[in-house]
Design a protein around this motif. Structure first.
Motif, PDB file in Angstrom:
ATOM      1  N   LYS A   2     109.006 103.462   3.778  1.00 26.93           N
ATOM      2  CA  LYS A   2     108.894 102.350   3.224  1.00 26.93           C
ATOM      3  C   LYS A   2     107.412 101.884   3.041  1.00 26.93           C
ATOM      4  O   LYS A   2     107.122 101.251   1.866  1.00 26.93           O
ATOM      5  CB  LYS A   2     109.577 101.250   3.662  1.00 26.93           C
ATOM      6  N   THR A   3     106.462 102.094   3.829  1.00 25.86           N
ATOM      7  CA  THR A   3     105.005 101.873   3.685  1.00 25.86           C
ATOM      8  C   THR A   3     104.397 102.539   2.647  1.00 25.86           C
ATOM      9  O   THR A   3     103.415 102.184   1.777  1.00 25.86           O
ATOM     10  CB  THR A   3     104.506 102.058   5.223  1.00 25.86           C
ATOM     11  N   GLY A   4     104.677 103.931   2.386  1.00 24.67           N
ATOM     12  CA  GLY A   4     104.410 104.701   1.358  1.00 24.67           C
ATOM     13  C   GLY A   4     104.754 104.107  -0.125  1.00 24.67           C
ATOM     14  O   GLY A   4     103.824 104.099  -0.860  1.00 24.67           O
ATOM     15  N   ILE A   5     105.783 103.644  -0.163  1.00 24.54           N
ATOM     16  CA  ILE A   5     106.360 103.272  -1.427  1.00 24.54           C
ATOM     17  C   ILE A   5     105.526 101.822  -1.608  1.00 24.54           C
ATOM     18  O   ILE A   5     105.341 101.670  -2.761  1.00 24.54           O
ATOM     19  CB  ILE A   5     107.931 102.929  -1.385  1.00 24.54           C
ATOM     20  N   LYS A   6     105.532 100.909  -0.570  1.00 26.67           N
ATOM     21  CA  LYS A   6     104.886  99.757  -0.895  1.00 26.67           C
ATOM     22  C   LYS A   6     103.511 100.135  -1.252  1.00 26.67           C
ATOM     23  O   LYS A   6     102.917  99.364  -2.117  1.00 26.67           O
ATOM     24  CB  LYS A   6     104.933  98.879   0.397  1.00 26.67           C
ATOM     25  N   THR A   7     102.819 100.982  -0.783  1.00 24.19           N
ATOM     26  CA  THR A   7     101.291 101.445  -1.128  1.00 24.19           C
ATOM     27  C   THR A   7     101.302 101.640  -2.545  1.00 24.19           C
ATOM     28  O   THR A   7     100.257 101.505  -3.337  1.00 24.19           O
ATOM     29  CB  THR A   7     100.882 102.466  -0.216  1.00 24.19           C
ATOM     30  N   LEU A   8     102.281 102.540  -2.867  1.00 22.19           N
ATOM     31  CA  LEU A   8     102.254 102.795  -4.557  1.00 22.19           C
ATOM     32  C   LEU A   8     102.146 101.694  -5.345  1.00 22.19           C
ATOM     33  O   LEU A   8     101.435 101.677  -6.310  1.00 22.19           O
ATOM     34  CB  LEU A   8     103.566 103.577  -4.942  1.00 22.19           C
ATOM     35  N   PHE A   9     102.774 100.337  -5.013  1.00 26.24           N
ATOM     36  CA  PHE A   9     102.953  99.118  -5.949  1.00 26.24           C
ATOM     37  C   PHE A   9     101.519  98.363  -5.543  1.00 26.24           C
ATOM     38  O   PHE A   9     101.205  97.489  -6.424  1.00 26.24           O
ATOM     39  CB  PHE A   9     103.922  98.663  -5.784  1.00 26.24           C
ATOM     40  N   THR A  10     101.129  98.442  -4.490  1.00 27.55           N
ATOM     41  CA  THR A  10      99.815  97.570  -3.932  1.00 27.55           C
ATOM     42  C   THR A  10      98.428  98.161  -3.994  1.00 27.55           C
ATOM     43  O   THR A  10      97.585  97.127  -4.025  1.00 27.55           O
ATOM     44  CB  THR A  10     100.452  97.052  -2.711  1.00 27.55           C
ATOM     45  N   GLU A  11      98.364  99.362  -3.988  1.00 25.65           N
ATOM     46  CA  GLU A  11      97.035  99.956  -3.507  1.00 25.65           C
ATOM     47  C   GLU A  11      95.874  99.614  -4.986  1.00 25.65           C
ATOM     48  O   GLU A  11      94.914  99.244  -4.820  1.00 25.65           O
ATOM     49  CB  GLU A  11      97.217 101.629  -3.499  1.00 25.65           C
ATOM     50  N   HIS A  12      96.429 100.079  -6.198  1.00 25.60           N
ATOM     51  CA  HIS A  12      95.448  99.494  -7.051  1.00 25.60           C
ATOM     52  C   HIS A  12      95.504  98.014  -7.320  1.00 25.60           C
ATOM     53  O   HIS A  12      94.325  97.659  -7.487  1.00 25.60           O
ATOM     54  CB  HIS A  12      96.271 100.230  -8.488  1.00 25.60           C
ATOM     55  N   PRO A  13      96.336  97.192  -7.342  1.00 26.99           N
ATOM     56  CA  PRO A  13      96.109  95.862  -7.330  1.00 26.99           C
ATOM     57  C   PRO A  13      95.112  95.278  -6.285  1.00 26.99           C
ATOM     58  O   PRO A  13      94.166  94.506  -6.714  1.00 26.99           O
ATOM     59  CB  PRO A  13      97.694  95.129  -7.391  1.00 26.99           C
ATOM     60  N   ASN A  14      95.329  95.779  -5.263  1.00 30.41           N
ATOM     61  CA  ASN A  14      94.402  95.306  -4.084  1.00 30.41           C
ATOM     62  C   ASN A  14      93.100  95.630  -4.144  1.00 30.41           C
ATOM     63  O   ASN A  14      92.005  95.015  -4.028  1.00 30.41           O
ATOM     64  CB  ASN A  14      94.871  96.015  -2.633  1.00 30.41           C
ATOM     65  N   SER A  15      92.775  97.021  -5.079  1.00 31.13           N
ATOM     66  CA  SER A  15      91.320  97.221  -5.344  1.00 31.13           C
ATOM     67  C   SER A  15      90.698  96.555  -6.289  1.00 31.13           C
ATOM     68  O   SER A  15      89.635  96.660  -6.492  1.00 31.13           O
ATOM     69  CB  SER A  15      91.565  98.748  -5.915  1.00 31.13           C
ATOM     70  N   VAL A  16      91.716  95.730  -7.206  1.00 30.41           N
ATOM     71  CA  VAL A  16      90.691  94.764  -7.913  1.00 30.41           C
ATOM     72  C   VAL A  16      91.043  93.378  -7.531  1.00 30.41           C
ATOM     73  O   VAL A  16      91.249  92.242  -8.450  1.00 30.41           O
ATOM     74  CB  VAL A  16      91.369  94.973  -9.550  1.00 30.41           C
ATOM     75  N   ASP A  17      91.324  93.242  -6.256  1.00 28.25           N
ATOM     76  CA  ASP A  17      91.411  91.995  -5.687  1.00 28.25           C
ATOM     77  C   ASP A  17      92.252  91.210  -6.117  1.00 28.25           C
ATOM     78  O   ASP A  17      92.442  89.911  -6.464  1.00 28.25           O
ATOM     79  CB  ASP A  17      90.198  91.204  -5.649  1.00 28.25           C
ATOM     80  N   GLU A  18      93.629  91.932  -6.560  1.00 27.52           N
ATOM     81  CA  GLU A  18      94.933  91.034  -6.900  1.00 27.52           C
ATOM     82  C   GLU A  18      96.001  91.309  -6.232  1.00 27.52           C
ATOM     83  O   GLU A  18      96.177  92.371  -5.588  1.00 27.52           O
ATOM     84  CB  GLU A  18      95.027  91.214  -8.556  1.00 27.52           C
ATOM     85  N   SER A  19      96.978  90.463  -6.301  1.00 28.45           N
ATOM     86  CA  SER A  19      98.389  90.855  -5.658  1.00 28.45           C
ATOM     87  C   SER A  19      99.009  91.454  -6.791  1.00 28.45           C
ATOM     88  O   SER A  19      98.516  91.496  -7.827  1.00 28.45           O
ATOM     89  CB  SER A  19      99.080  89.428  -5.358  1.00 28.45           C
ATOM     90  N   TYR A  20     100.351  92.041  -6.268  1.00 36.08           N
ATOM     91  CA  TYR A  20     101.047  92.956  -7.302  1.00 36.08           C
ATOM     92  C   TYR A  20     101.275  91.799  -8.372  1.00 36.08           C
ATOM     93  O   TYR A  20     101.116  92.404  -9.603  1.00 36.08           O
ATOM     94  CB  TYR A  20     102.289  93.455  -6.537  1.00 36.08           C
ATOM     95  N   PHE A  21     101.718  90.590  -8.211  1.00 30.26           N
ATOM     96  CA  PHE A  21     102.201  89.964  -9.345  1.00 30.26           C
ATOM     97  C   PHE A  21     101.105  89.388  -9.934  1.00 30.26           C
ATOM     98  O   PHE A  21     101.193  89.437 -11.437  1.00 30.26           O
ATOM     99  CB  PHE A  21     103.037  88.610  -8.693  1.00 30.26           C
ATOM    100  N   GLU A  22      99.858  89.084  -9.616  1.00 31.50           N
ATOM    101  CA  GLU A  22      98.658  88.834 -10.548  1.00 31.50           C
ATOM    102  C   GLU A  22      98.415  89.876 -11.397  1.00 31.50           C
ATOM    103  O   GLU A  22      97.980  89.745 -12.577  1.00 31.50           O
ATOM    104  CB  GLU A  22      97.529  88.475  -9.451  1.00 31.50           C
TER     105      GLU A  22
END
Length: 69
Positions: A2-22
């Motif tokens: 589950k952590t791996g799947i979550k990372t797929l959705f959040t790694e890039h948004p986090n890299s630009v200082d945004e949440s998934y929804f932002e």
């Protein structure tokens, strides 16, 4: 797993200082602007006197916005 799947959705948004929804909102707006620029370019291809600089100006503005992130 589950952590791996979550990372797929959040790694890039986090890299630009945004949440998934932002990031979803930013990318959605960006996509819509690209759609409008494509429409202006299509109309310009048929009627060259219309939207002479519209698509180019929109793309320059969008590039500046993502380049400075």
């Amino acid at each position: 797993m589950k952590t791996g799947i979550k990372t797929l959705f959040t790694e890039h948004p986090n890299s630009v200082d945004e949440s998934y929804f932002e990031h979803m909102a930013f990318a959605g707006k960006f996509s819509f602007k690209l759609f409008l620029a494509a429409g202006a370019a299509l109309i310009h291809s048929i009627l060259p006197f219309m939207f002479e600089k519209t698509a180019g100006n929109m793309i320059k503005e969008m590039y500046a916005r993502i380049h400075n992130r």
